[in-house]
Design an enzyme around this catalytic site. Structure first.
Site, mmCIF file in Angstrom:
data_model
loop_
_atom_site.group_PDB
_atom_site.id
_atom_site.type_symbol
_atom_site.label_atom_id
_atom_site.label_comp_id
_atom_site.label_asym_id
_atom_site.label_seq_id
_atom_site.Cartn_x
_atom_site.Cartn_y
_atom_site.Cartn_z
ATOM 1 N N CYS A 121 178.164 86.763 15.440
ATOM 2 C CA CYS A 121 178.485 85.195 13.842
ATOM 3 C C CYS A 121 177.829 83.707 13.698
ATOM 4 O O CYS A 121 178.004 83.512 13.248
ATOM 5 C CB CYS A 121 180.291 85.090 14.443
ATOM 6 S SG CYS A 121 181.163 86.961 14.833
ATOM 7 N N HIS A 262 182.983 78.459 12.563
ATOM 8 C CA HIS A 262 183.087 80.233 12.348
ATOM 9 C C HIS A 262 184.224 79.904 12.253
ATOM 10 O O HIS A 262 185.451 79.716 13.141
ATOM 11 C CB HIS A 262 181.798 80.852 13.510
ATOM 12 C CG HIS A 262 182.725 82.419 13.174
ATOM 13 N ND1 HIS A 262 182.775 83.154 12.480
ATOM 14 C CD2 HIS A 262 182.894 82.960 14.515
ATOM 15 C CE1 HIS A 262 183.105 83.834 12.851
ATOM 16 N NE2 HIS A 262 183.015 83.924 14.272
ATOM 17 N N ASN A 292 188.459 86.981 10.229
ATOM 18 C CA ASN A 292 186.741 86.646 11.208
ATOM 19 C C ASN A 292 186.030 87.277 9.867
ATOM 20 O O ASN A 292 186.213 88.730 10.698
ATOM 21 C CB ASN A 292 187.192 86.866 12.524
ATOM 22 C CG ASN A 292 185.710 86.948 13.054
ATOM 23 O OD1 ASN A 292 184.915 86.242 12.368
ATOM 24 N ND2 ASN A 292 185.828 86.586 14.372
HETATM 25 N N1 ACO Z 1 199.567 93.193 18.616
HETATM 26 C C1 ACO Z 1 200.654 93.222 19.371
HETATM 27 N N2 ACO Z 1 200.257 93.048 20.587
HETATM 28 C C2 ACO Z 1 199.385 92.778 21.202
HETATM 29 C C3 ACO Z 1 197.964 92.838 20.024
HETATM 30 C C4 ACO Z 1 198.686 92.958 18.432
HETATM 31 N N3 ACO Z 1 197.555 93.186 17.561
HETATM 32 N N4 ACO Z 1 196.556 92.511 20.570
HETATM 33 C C5 ACO Z 1 197.308 92.612 22.283
HETATM 34 N N5 ACO Z 1 198.531 92.589 22.137
HETATM 35 C C6 ACO Z 1 198.912 91.927 23.689
HETATM 36 C C7 ACO Z 1 198.551 92.469 24.564
HETATM 37 O O1 ACO Z 1 198.425 93.859 24.655
HETATM 38 C C8 ACO Z 1 198.550 92.046 26.123
HETATM 39 O O2 ACO Z 1 200.273 92.900 26.944
HETATM 40 P P1 ACO Z 1 200.375 92.922 28.439
HETATM 41 O O3 ACO Z 1 200.073 91.124 28.102
HETATM 42 O O4 ACO Z 1 201.524 93.176 27.452
HETATM 43 O O5 ACO Z 1 199.009 92.978 28.519
HETATM 44 C C9 ACO Z 1 199.297 90.490 25.115
HETATM 45 O O6 ACO Z 1 199.473 90.874 23.571
HETATM 46 C C10 ACO Z 1 197.992 89.678 24.819
HETATM 47 O O7 ACO Z 1 197.166 90.305 25.448
HETATM 48 P P2 ACO Z 1 195.415 88.921 24.443
HETATM 49 O O8 ACO Z 1 194.340 89.905 24.714
HETATM 50 O O9 ACO Z 1 195.294 88.018 26.153
HETATM 51 O O10 ACO Z 1 195.889 88.527 23.456
HETATM 52 P P3 ACO Z 1 195.413 86.742 23.226
HETATM 53 O O11 ACO Z 1 196.394 85.694 23.397
HETATM 54 O O12 ACO Z 1 193.835 86.401 24.143
HETATM 55 O O13 ACO Z 1 195.101 87.036 21.769
HETATM 56 C C11 ACO Z 1 193.215 87.507 20.387
HETATM 57 C C12 ACO Z 1 193.503 88.320 21.543
HETATM 58 C C13 ACO Z 1 193.979 87.434 19.414
HETATM 59 C C14 ACO Z 1 192.212 88.712 19.761
HETATM 60 C C15 ACO Z 1 192.087 86.725 21.261
HETATM 61 O O14 ACO Z 1 191.095 86.745 22.532
HETATM 62 C C16 ACO Z 1 191.034 86.178 19.705
HETATM 63 O O15 ACO Z 1 190.863 85.545 19.328
HETATM 64 N N6 ACO Z 1 189.918 85.758 21.257
HETATM 65 C C17 ACO Z 1 188.887 85.345 20.149
HETATM 66 C C18 ACO Z 1 187.834 86.494 19.524
HETATM 67 C C19 ACO Z 1 186.920 86.468 18.752
HETATM 68 O O16 ACO Z 1 187.357 84.956 17.822
HETATM 69 N N7 ACO Z 1 186.424 87.473 18.805
HETATM 70 C C20 ACO Z 1 185.219 86.538 17.668
HETATM 71 C C21 ACO Z 1 184.082 86.503 17.947
HETATM 72 S S1 ACO Z 1 182.952 86.756 17.054
HETATM 73 C C22 ACO Z 1 181.969 87.773 17.144
HETATM 74 O O17 ACO Z 1 180.451 87.095 17.000
HETATM 75 C C23 ACO Z 1 181.811 88.663 15.808
#
Ligand code: ACO
Length: 335
Positions: A121, A262, A292
């Site tokens: 990214c 980003h 994203n």
């Molecule tokens: N729908 C419903 N529940 C979900 C989903 C979903 N789509 N995805 C995960 N959950 C659940 C998980 O299973 C977990 O359940 P549990 O507590 O029973 O185990 C709970 O929700 C929390 O999961 P987390 O992964 O901790 O959720 P988080 O609040 O961290 O959100 C997310 C996940 C949106 C992916 C977030 O971590 C994020 O945006 N991180 C940054 C990612 C990013 O920016 N990546 C791109 C980098 S750039 C590049 O180079 C590609």
């Protein structure tokens, strides 16, 4: 790197972008995944994203070709004036020829060198910073920088933690030498640290998968992400690179007209905005519509702002990105 060298300025001569027509909404994802519109909006700010129709052959290259053509048209330059075309991507369709070669050919940039760049990214900003340096140095006059990613082609749509976040897009900018030395990149930074690369990677072979991740159910050849780790890194890194850019350039935060981040997750962008005390209209957001789009994200934001008349000559624009690698970059421009 802190101040523009005297003598030669640079301007952004034109911008372009391309997004697929197909929209994938949270409600569409609800039908194939154990997720909800409410969960996705609360955690990411995303409502819809765009996805290519792979059956038509559309993908990273077609998006790159279209965004470059669009930028060339916007700039009014003859494509034969392009000295170099750089395309940043994490979803290259072919490593040979590169997407940049195909895009250069598409627009008739017959005098341009061309190569692809991989910094996830952060890729578009790596390219923009490189273009600035090459033009300042005097050997090149006009460079096109493209960011293009068809993320839907590397997503496992049975995996809710990853697939909900990404969409497809491309953006491009034409940068060219300018007589006004005060215009151009005032400060740039780029960095990488692979000590935690396992939190975001795209394995091609079984051997690429680290021991601790062998039980991960995500399909081979598809993006794997530890969202929580990436989130923590991103919030910290955004803050650091913004502070570094302001401190080393001597530009006050009040003199930044647009902060273009980003589009990783709305909560990450909001955290940066709140810490800086910036009003909403100075921090561009399109993640709600686009998701994203990796390397496509920043140049798409730039093009949308430019076409809306919000990139005004003489103003300061600060770009910041982080991504897989892990990598990060900033680029502060007087446009
Ligand atoms: N729908 C419903 N529940 C979900 C989903 C979903 N789509 N995805 C995960 N959950 C659940 C998980 O299973 C977990 O359940 P549990 O507590 O029973 O185990 C709970 O929700 C929390 O999961 P987390 O992964 O901790 O959720 P988080 O609040 O961290 O959100 C997310 C996940 C949106 C992916 C977030 O971590 C994020 O945006 N991180 C940054 C990612 C990013 O920016 N990546 C791109 C980098 S750039 C590049 O180079 C590609």
């Amino acid at each position: 790197m802190t101040q523009p060298p005297a003598g030669r300025g640079i301007r952004i001569a034109g911008t372009g972008s391309s997004t697929p027509d197909n929209t994938l909404s949270n409600f569409d994802l609800e039908k194939i995944l154990d997720t909800s519109d409410e969960w996705i909006q609360q955690r990411t700010g995303i409502k819809t994203r765009r996805v290519v129709d792979q059956s038509t052959g559309a993908g990273t290259i077609s998006l790159a070709c279209e965004s470059l053509a669009n930028a060339v048209e916007d700039s009014g330059i003859d494509p034969k004036e392009l000295d170099l075309v750089i395309c940043a991507s994490v979803t290259q369709e072919m490593t040979c020829p590169s997407a940049s070669c195909r895009a250069a050919h598409h627009v008739g940039a017959t005098n341009a060198a061309a190569f692809d760049l991989g910094a996830a990214c952060s890729g578009f900003l790596y390219g923009l910073n490189l273009a600035d340096t090459l033009i300042r140095q005097g050997r090149y006059k006009t460079i096109a920088v493209i960011g293009s990613d068809a993320m839907s082609t590397v997503l496992d749509y049975t995996e809710r933690g990853v697939s909900i976040l990404f969409g497809d897009a491309s953006g491009a900018a034409i940068v060219t030498a300018d007589d006004d030395p005060s215009r151009g990149c005032l400060y740039q930074s780029m960095g990488a640290d692979a000590s935690n690369w396992q939190c975001l990677y795209l394995p091609k072979r079984e051997v690429d998968i680290p021991e601790a991740d062998r039980d991960n159910p995500i399909e081979m050849g598809k993006l794997r992400m530890n969202g929580r780790e990436v989130f923590k890194f991103a919030v910290k890194k955004f803050q650091e690179v913004i502070e570094d850019a302001l401190e080393n350039s001597g530009v006050d935060i009040d003199d930044i007209s647009q902060l273009i981040c980003h589009q990783s997750n709305l909560r990450i962008i909001e955290s940066a905005r709140e810490k800086l005390g910036l009003e909403k209209d100075r921090v561009y957001v399109n993640i709600d519509r686009i998701g994203n789009s990796s390397a496509g994200s920043i140049p798409l934001c730039l093009d949308e702002l430019n076409k809306a008349g919000r990139i005004r000559e003489g103003e300061n624009v600060l770009f910041v990105a982080f991504g897989g690698g892990l990598t990060w970059a900033s680029s502060l421009w007087r446009v």
